[in-house]
Design an enzyme around this catalytic site. Structure first.
Site, PDB file in Angstrom:
ATOM      1  N   LYS A  58      16.800  -2.257  -7.317  1.00 14.57           N
ATOM      2  CA  LYS A  58      15.721  -1.591  -6.590  1.00 14.57           C
ATOM      3  C   LYS A  58      16.128  -1.193  -5.173  1.00 14.57           C
ATOM      4  CE  LYS A  58      12.101  -1.779  -9.466  1.00 14.57           C
ATOM      5  NZ  LYS A  58      11.276  -0.607  -9.827  1.00 14.57           N
ATOM      6  N   SER A  60       5.721  -6.127  -8.085  1.00 18.79           N
ATOM      7  CA  SER A  60       5.705  -7.543  -8.448  1.00 18.79           C
ATOM      8  C   SER A  60       6.821  -8.328  -7.774  1.00 18.79           C
ATOM      9  CB  SER A  60       5.834  -7.699  -9.971  1.00 18.79           C
ATOM     10  OG  SER A  60       7.078  -7.188 -10.412  1.00 18.79           O
TER      11      SER A  60
END
Length: 370
Positions: free
Chosen positions: A81, A113
């Site tokens: 990410k 999350s």
């Protein structure tokens, strides 16, 4: 984040440009191999293991598989990410008028999350931008704690995508922060695709990938990987260099028992499934539905050949194998692709059929280690 209408085209060339932009901020993560896992994957499963499954009574497949593990668990913040987050921030900083309109003071916001939350927090911190994170209440405590270390302002929402998005909209109205979505934006997708771009360049000169498999949640990594593999550079017709093979791209999801296989079901139905119910799958990073832009790459442009699933027990078995045999710390979401290659008889039979005695060199993206 940068206006999607001004984003680069969704092509391999744009993934290459993204890699140049973010190279100063990310790690070039290692590619590992495991002869033990190759042997396990290339050995037919015990027929008794197939009893009680959809493959009961079938002769177990005998594919030949050689794994190349792209270890994004060694990436900054411990996950791929970081690639999309840094690309989004760097693109945003290039947007005309953004700084003059107070963009630096208003900062950025997202819902995640955990891994995208940490990634955006670090990318924002690196550029001295305020960062607001909406995390579902069932997020991993370890990921919540890690996100706090980067100085982000955290708010908690319900676990579903609509609940996350509603609170995100409220924070935007209060702060004027710019939204950096976790997966459904060209800049995020192009940044994510740089992992597969690196993987292709890190193999021995004598090795060409037959396929790559990645986990699929929102679809940013899978669609970015598909772009990075969509038009690998070919030598000119007069060249004596062997022609490169087409690289097949596959996705991997937790099985339908937890209703998180929305991409696989969507491909079967021919339409995107826009929402999934709350799930307690151990692969917590894959609980989100596939985004519209990733879906356009995966389905509409047909750049992903298929999406396969693995059960909770199979994900746990794959996770344990990586811990015990490779001594590598990864999170459950990261091994779903490996679980498919080890235990999904449909996938394994395809590799056996198409790879024959030579078999396949399969790139497996370990998406994170948090």
């Amino acid at each position: 984040m940068a206006d999607p209408s001004t984003a680069p085209p969704l092509t391999r060339a744009s993934v290459e440009a993204a890699h140049k932009l973010i190279a100063p901020f990310i790690h070039k993560t290692p590619v590992l191999t495991s002869s033990t896992l190759n042997r396990i994957a290339s050995t037919p499963r015990d027929p008794a293991e197939l009893e009680g499954t959809e493959w009961a009574g079938r002769t177990p497949a005998k594919p030949v598989l050689r794994f190349w593990f792209k270890c994004e668990n060694y990436q900054k913040i411990g996950a791929f990410k970081a690639r999309g987050a840094f690309h989004a921030i760097e693109r945003l900083k290039q947007e005309p008028g953004w700084a003059e309109a107070g963009g630096r003071e208003k900062g950025v916001v997202t819902h995640s999350s955990g891994n995208h939350a940490q990634a955006l927090s670090l990318a924002a911190l690196t550029s001295s931008l305020p960062c607001h994170i909406i995390m579902p209440s069932n997020s991993s405590p370890a990921k919540i704690a890690a996100t706090r270390t980067y100085g982000a302002h955290i708010s908690f929402s319900g676990p579903t995508a609509p609940e996350r998005e509603a609170l995100t909209a409220s924070v935007i109205s209060q702060t004027g922060a710019r939204l950096v979505p976790p997966y459904d934006h060209p800049d995020i997708i192009l940044g994510a695709g740089t992992a597969a771009l690196e993987l292709q360049s890190q193999l021995p000169s004598s090795t060409q990938l037959d396929a790559v498999i990645t986990p699929c949640g929102g679809g940013g990594l899978l669609s970015g990987t598909a772009l990075a593999c969509s038009s690998s550079p070919f030598p000119p017709p007069s060249s004596t260099t062997p022609q490169k093979k087409k690289i097949h791209v596959f996705g991997a999801e937790p099985s339908h028992l937890h209703l998180t296989d929305d991409c696989a079901r969507g491909l079967a139905l021919g339409r995107r499934i826009p929402a999934v119910p709350a799930s307690d799958t151990i692969a917590d990073g894959l609980r989100t539905p596939v985004g519209e832009i990733p879906w356009s790459i995966i389905h509409d442009r047909k750049l992903v050949r298929g999406v396969y699933t693995a059960s909770e027990a199979e994900i746990k078995r794959a996770l344990r194998l990586v811990y015990e045999r490779m001594k590598v710390v990864v999170e459950p979401s990261a091994v779903v692709g490996l679980a498919v290659a080890l235990f999904n008889e449909e996938f394994r039979a395809m590799v056996e059929r198409e790879g024959g005695e030579e078999g396949w060199d399969l790139g497996v993206v370990f998406s994170g280690g948090n």
